[in-house]
Scaffold this active site. Structure first.
Site, PDB file in Angstrom:
ATOM      1  N   HIS B  71       0.537  -1.223  -0.605  1.00  8.72           N
ATOM      2  CA  HIS B  71       0.112   0.209  -0.020  1.00  8.72           C
ATOM      3  C   HIS B  71       0.897   1.585   0.279  1.00  8.72           C
ATOM      4  O   HIS B  71       1.938   1.678   0.595  1.00  8.72           O
ATOM      5  CB  HIS B  71      -1.216   0.270   0.806  1.00  8.72           C
ATOM      6  CG  HIS B  71      -0.109   0.196   2.276  1.00  8.72           C
ATOM      7  ND1 HIS B  71      -0.256   0.823   2.875  1.00  8.72           N
ATOM      8  CD2 HIS B  71      -0.374  -0.423   4.004  1.00  8.72           C
ATOM      9  CE1 HIS B  71       0.365   0.927   4.524  1.00  8.72           C
ATOM     10  NE2 HIS B  71       0.403  -0.359   4.797  1.00  8.72           N
ATOM     11  N   ASP B  73      -0.540   3.623   1.079  1.00 12.38           N
ATOM     12  CA  ASP B  73      -0.940   5.706   1.779  1.00 12.38           C
ATOM     13  C   ASP B  73       0.008   4.857   3.397  1.00 12.38           C
ATOM     14  O   ASP B  73       0.819   3.953   3.951  1.00 12.38           O
ATOM     15  CB  ASP B  73      -2.820   5.446   2.047  1.00 12.38           C
ATOM     16  CG  ASP B  73      -2.837   3.702   2.438  1.00 12.38           C
ATOM     17  OD1 ASP B  73      -2.503   2.476   2.555  1.00 12.38           O
ATOM     18  OD2 ASP B  73      -3.619   3.934   3.666  1.00 12.38           O
ATOM     19  N   ASP B 101       6.030   1.098   7.821  1.00 10.28           N
ATOM     20  CA  ASP B 101       4.812   0.832   7.114  1.00 10.28           C
ATOM     21  C   ASP B 101       4.208   1.767   6.119  1.00 10.28           C
ATOM     22  O   ASP B 101       3.382   3.104   6.317  1.00 10.28           O
ATOM     23  CB  ASP B 101       3.810   0.552   8.496  1.00 10.28           C
ATOM     24  CG  ASP B 101       2.521   0.213   8.003  1.00 10.28           C
ATOM     25  OD1 ASP B 101       1.802  -0.766   6.874  1.00 10.28           O
ATOM     26  OD2 ASP B 101       1.275   0.707   9.069  1.00 10.28           O
ATOM     27  N   GLU B 131      -5.306   1.701   2.686  1.00  7.79           N
ATOM     28  CA  GLU B 131      -4.900   0.391   3.302  1.00  7.79           C
ATOM     29  C   GLU B 131      -5.258   0.838   4.796  1.00  7.79           C
ATOM     30  O   GLU B 131      -5.703  -0.192   6.201  1.00  7.79           O
ATOM     31  CB  GLU B 131      -3.489  -0.400   3.279  1.00  7.79           C
ATOM     32  CG  GLU B 131      -3.046  -1.785   4.227  1.00  7.79           C
ATOM     33  CD  GLU B 131      -3.237  -1.387   5.084  1.00  7.79           C
ATOM     34  OE1 GLU B 131      -3.256  -2.667   6.203  1.00  7.79           O
ATOM     35  OE2 GLU B 131      -2.660  -0.843   5.935  1.00  7.79           O
ATOM     36  N   GLU B 132      -5.045   2.073   5.261  1.00  8.08           N
ATOM     37  CA  GLU B 132      -5.034   2.400   6.538  1.00  8.08           C
ATOM     38  C   GLU B 132      -6.433   2.880   7.764  1.00  8.08           C
ATOM     39  O   GLU B 132      -6.268   3.167   8.488  1.00  8.08           O
ATOM     40  CB  GLU B 132      -4.013   3.333   7.134  1.00  8.08           C
ATOM     41  CG  GLU B 132      -2.315   3.287   6.418  1.00  8.08           C
ATOM     42  CD  GLU B 132      -1.719   1.782   7.443  1.00  8.08           C
ATOM     43  OE1 GLU B 132      -2.608   1.501   8.309  1.00  8.08           O
ATOM     44  OE2 GLU B 132      -0.572   1.413   7.826  1.00  8.08           O
ATOM     45  N   GLU B 160       4.285  -5.740   4.012  1.00  9.09           N
ATOM     46  CA  GLU B 160       3.907  -5.165   5.388  1.00  9.09           C
ATOM     47  C   GLU B 160       5.264  -5.135   5.656  1.00  9.09           C
ATOM     48  O   GLU B 160       5.596  -6.370   5.930  1.00  9.09           O
ATOM     49  CB  GLU B 160       2.767  -5.514   5.950  1.00  9.09           C
ATOM     50  CG  GLU B 160       1.699  -5.340   4.828  1.00  9.09           C
ATOM     51  CD  GLU B 160       1.264  -4.011   6.330  1.00  9.09           C
ATOM     52  OE1 GLU B 160       1.956  -3.664   6.963  1.00  9.09           O
ATOM     53  OE2 GLU B 160      -0.327  -3.011   6.015  1.00  9.09           O
ATOM     54  N   HIS B 334       3.047   2.833  13.000  1.00 10.50           N
ATOM     55  CA  HIS B 334       1.988   3.802  13.082  1.00 10.50           C
ATOM     56  C   HIS B 334       2.407   4.754  14.700  1.00 10.50           C
ATOM     57  O   HIS B 334       1.612   5.992  15.253  1.00 10.50           O
ATOM     58  CB  HIS B 334       0.429   3.136  13.966  1.00 10.50           C
ATOM     59  CG  HIS B 334       0.001   2.757  12.461  1.00 10.50           C
ATOM     60  ND1 HIS B 334      -1.553   1.811  13.538  1.00 10.50           N
ATOM     61  CD2 HIS B 334      -0.105   2.434  11.575  1.00 10.50           C
ATOM     62  CE1 HIS B 334      -1.333   1.247  11.421  1.00 10.50           C
ATOM     63  NE2 HIS B 334      -0.821   1.137  10.933  1.00 10.50           N
TER      64      HIS B 334
END
Lengths: 358, 358
Positions: B71, B73, B101, B131-132, B160, B334
């Site tokens: 991903h 994003d 990430d 995706e987030e 990931e 995150h």
């Protein structure tokens, strides 16, 4: 202004009071009617208006003074006005907002104010506002701060519904919070965390297995209680929670001080982080002294322990015996279908007339 | 438009990707840069733009096809842009939002897209958006619905972060709610009620004492889990609660179907009212078939069980072996201090180059 006939049958007078709406903060019309009726129909009383409270008293120089206190306000209207009646004779019932909480008690007091001009004890009547809302607005609290001498006496009778039985003393109430800490983690790697919600199992087990004391004091039976009233925990659906909170309400008999009640909870929840959130101590019944003992005799010796916490405790805190005595089933208070059996209104009138008129 | 040099060192390329902000819903600038770079620097690929996803593939008629998916994003910026580096050599670290990430994984895929023009297996690259955020917006789901043939293959690698180790299969996840009923009462008369919060003691005890299975599948170790993720109950500070809710998250190894997992929870919580709130089944590793077996060899035989649930499961649900392989420590995802060791970016590049170029 609504006109009240204080000499009429107390059940009729209850209906007349019910039919003057008086939800908390809107008691002015009812206070006006009560004040006017007392001034005209009970000229032997000194009458004082204080906000939307009405105070009245004799000053006959009697050895003892009895305070009769009732709030004028109700919870909001809920399709339960005006009043109506069902049944007759022993089965007569008056329906309507406030019939239970507590215009039945107010009616009894107002009727006695007008019909017992020379009572055996001096009498103070306190009709007050805003009992059904936050404690800071309570009219009785305002009177206590501004006109404290109006609450003094040797016995206080609060007319909250008690099924026409004298309820004496008052249990204390304490709320505590337990905070359980853990370690946050992703639930896919739960072994890296420590679940604070799982840790609630043990204090909840102690609560579930707790055997509440049943205590006899002055012949009255008090039943204590220890109950979880709130539980909270959780971060997200995939997170091991790192905090949980358990709020517990303890009801304790009046032979226990607030300090001892707290110590007891710290024992029960030994090993846990406990904070006292609030506490109102109980009040011993103190029924041995006159005129409380006379009231018990007037009630045929039938007295029960007061388990809940009401404004009775405010008087108890002033150092005087204080009881609850009013018509109506307290479990109907605040319900749409409030109703009071007529015989209970008459029974309370009879008991208090016996106390005041002999 | 930002210019990306796909042939540059994958660590430099990671930094270049990090420096084009792309929080969910705002991936257009990065998708533009990725699309332009692929069209110019990987002319052997068929390139398709689909919303803010960019798809690219070879069509060399190979026996097998590998799908590499990442991903574009990130979570929102948190004072962690632009990128910067610390250390050097083995200790070189790249810091910045998305470095973990998962722009490190994206950089590896983009580098291979440009530098392995004739791979041993056909390759499909999927760079997708959102995706987030909530699953309904996930770009991979949109591609699955609208361009399903772009996701088909014999092995999917999702980039990931996995600390540069192949993580295979995927545990299932199920959330259930237990509802406990009681009888409301005033806490001063608690014996008239039945406390639903106290009744949580027993299911919480079962959770606290639960021994999660540890399962070996194809040489991989899966650790199951059963965790309370939320608890709720309470009416008011003086009311015995008549309802309590306990939400539980179960992670189950991929040898267990969703049906068996539910049956297991119904056994664990026998006697309780249990509702399944959501469920995503697991995926068996399936590493025996080529080219998955080749990837395991390329990784030196080092494979771990995937415990969390990621988009790997979307590919597994399509019936293909699917693994997670990307640089970076997933526990830093995150967080404000996201950073990736340079050696892990290079290690993943090396493993995948071995798979594709032999």
């Amino acid at each position: 202004m609504a006109s009240l006939d204080l000499r009429s049958d107390p059940v009729d007078l209850t209906a007349a009071l019910v039919d003057v709406p008086s939800s908390s903060g809107e008691e002015a019309a009812l206070a006006d009617a009560v004040e006017a009726a007392l001034r005209v129909q009970a000229p032997h009383l000194e009458v004082v208006r204080h906000g939307d409270a009405v105070l009245a008293r004799t000053d006959l120089g009697r050895a003892e003074r009895v305070v009769l206190a009732g709030h004028l306000d109700t919870v909001p209207v809920n399709h339960n006005l005006p009043s109506h009646r069902t049944g007759s004779g022993e089965d007569e019932v008056l329906h309507g907002l406030g019939s239970v909480d507590m215009k039945g008690g107010d009616a009894v007091f107002l009727h006695l104010a007008a019909t017992v001009p020379e009572p055996r004890h001096d009498v103070t009547f306190v009709f007050y506002d805003c009992e059904e809302v936050e404690a800071a607005r309570n009219g009785l609290g305002r009177i206590e701060r501004e006109l404290p001498e109006w609450l003094r006496g040797d016995l206080a009778v609060v007319g909250e519904p008690s099924n026409a039985v004298v309820e004496a003393g008052c249990q204390g109430t304490m709320r505590v919070e337990l905070r359980l800490a853990g370690t946050r983690a992703h639930t896919a790697r739960a072994w890296m965390g420590d679940n604070a919600v799982h840790a609630l199992a043990e204090p909840l087990r102690r609560l579930a297995e707790y055997e509440a004391r049943v205590v006899e004091i002055d012949g009255l039976t008090y039943r204590e209680g220890l109950q979880a009233v709130r539980v909270e925990g959780g971060v997200a659906g995939n997170v091991v929670p790192d905090e949980a909170v358990l709020a517990v309400n303890h009801r304790f008999a009046p032979d226990v001080t607030a300090e001892r009640a707290e110590a007891h909870l710290r024992e029960v929840f030994d090993g846990y982080d406990l904070t006292v959130v609030d506490c109102s101590p109980g009040a011993l019944p103190g029924l041995a002294a006159p005129p409380a003992a006379e009231l018990v005799r007037a009630a045929g010796g039938q007295v029960a322990a007061k388990l809940g916490w009401t404004d009775v405790a405010r008087f108890a805190a002033l150092g005087m015996p204080a009881v609850n005595l009013g018509p109506g089933d307290p479990t109907l208070a605040h319900t749409r279908q409030e109703n009071v059996p007529a015989w209970q209104v008459r029974r309370v009138t009879q008991v208090l007339r016996q106390l005041l008129a002999g």
